[in-house]
Design an enzyme around this catalytic site. Structure first.
Site: not given
Length: 209
Positions: A52, A156, A182
């Site tokens: 990210h 996740e 997530d």
């Protein structure tokens, strides 16, 4: 004659040897200056994020160099658990990987194969060209490369939580890391990481690990 080198202890080795929780920070700026400042902060580990954050192979390599003078364990999170990407990050000298979005024990086993050389895995052999072996200056690297690598996988998703015990028991997986954002989204609670059902799923994953 070239000097012979030894690699730093892995994140997994530090976890096993510690009698306390290890404290870490995330470096997400893509800057070797920031990474070096964080590495000298007194924390136990620093994660370089390429999922990210604006990091690629070159910037991760620069940050690994910047952190190498400090007694901190650098972890690297690739964008996803791709065999080729894993090979490249390992060859850069990333010893400690955090792989995102691991949903099953079967997927975890494939990632383990990606970090190991044949016959136990499928990692491409390029140690003479790679910082991981310090350009073949680490004695016997090929035969003990798996001992120099630590693998953490991220839980996740609801599917991962459902299979978390088998994921944790997968040979070659050293640790689990829960990604609550997530996970919450996969459970239908986008942006609600503190929802009781999400908290329960996180606790189940922690207990399995």
């Amino acid at each position: 004659m070239p000097i012979r080198l030894e690699l730093p202890t892995t994140f997994a080795e530090r976890l096993r040897a510690s009698d306390r929780a290890l404290i870490g920070l995330w470096a997400c700026a893509g800057s070797q200056i920031t990474a070096e400042i964080v590495a000298g902060s007194g924390c136990d580990w620093v994660l370089l994020d390429a999922e990210h954050s604006p990091n690629g192979l070159e910037s991760v390599l620069a940050q690994l160099y910047a952190m190498s003078a400090y007694p901190v364990a650098p972890l690297v999170r690739p964008p996803y658990g791709d065999t080729v990407l894993i090979k490249q990050y390992l060859d850069l000298g990333a010893q400690n990987l955090l792989i995102p979005m691991v949903d099953s024990a079967e997927q975890a086993a494939e990632i383990v194969r990606a970090v190991r050389y044949p016959q136990s895995g499928v990692r491409g052999v390029g140690s003479a060209l790679a910082r991981s072996a310090r350009w073949n200056r680490v004695e016997g690297y090929l035969g003990r490369a798996s001992e120099t690598i630590s693998l953490t996988v991220q839980i996740e998703s609801a599917a991962a939580v459902a299979d978390v015990t088998r994921i944790a028991e997968t040979d070659g997986v050293d640790a689990l890391f829960v990604g609550p954002s997530d996970l919450a989204a996969s459970m239908g609670f986008l942006g609600q990481q503190s929802h009781p059902d999400v908290v329960a799923a996180v606790m189940r994953s922690i207990e399995a690990g």
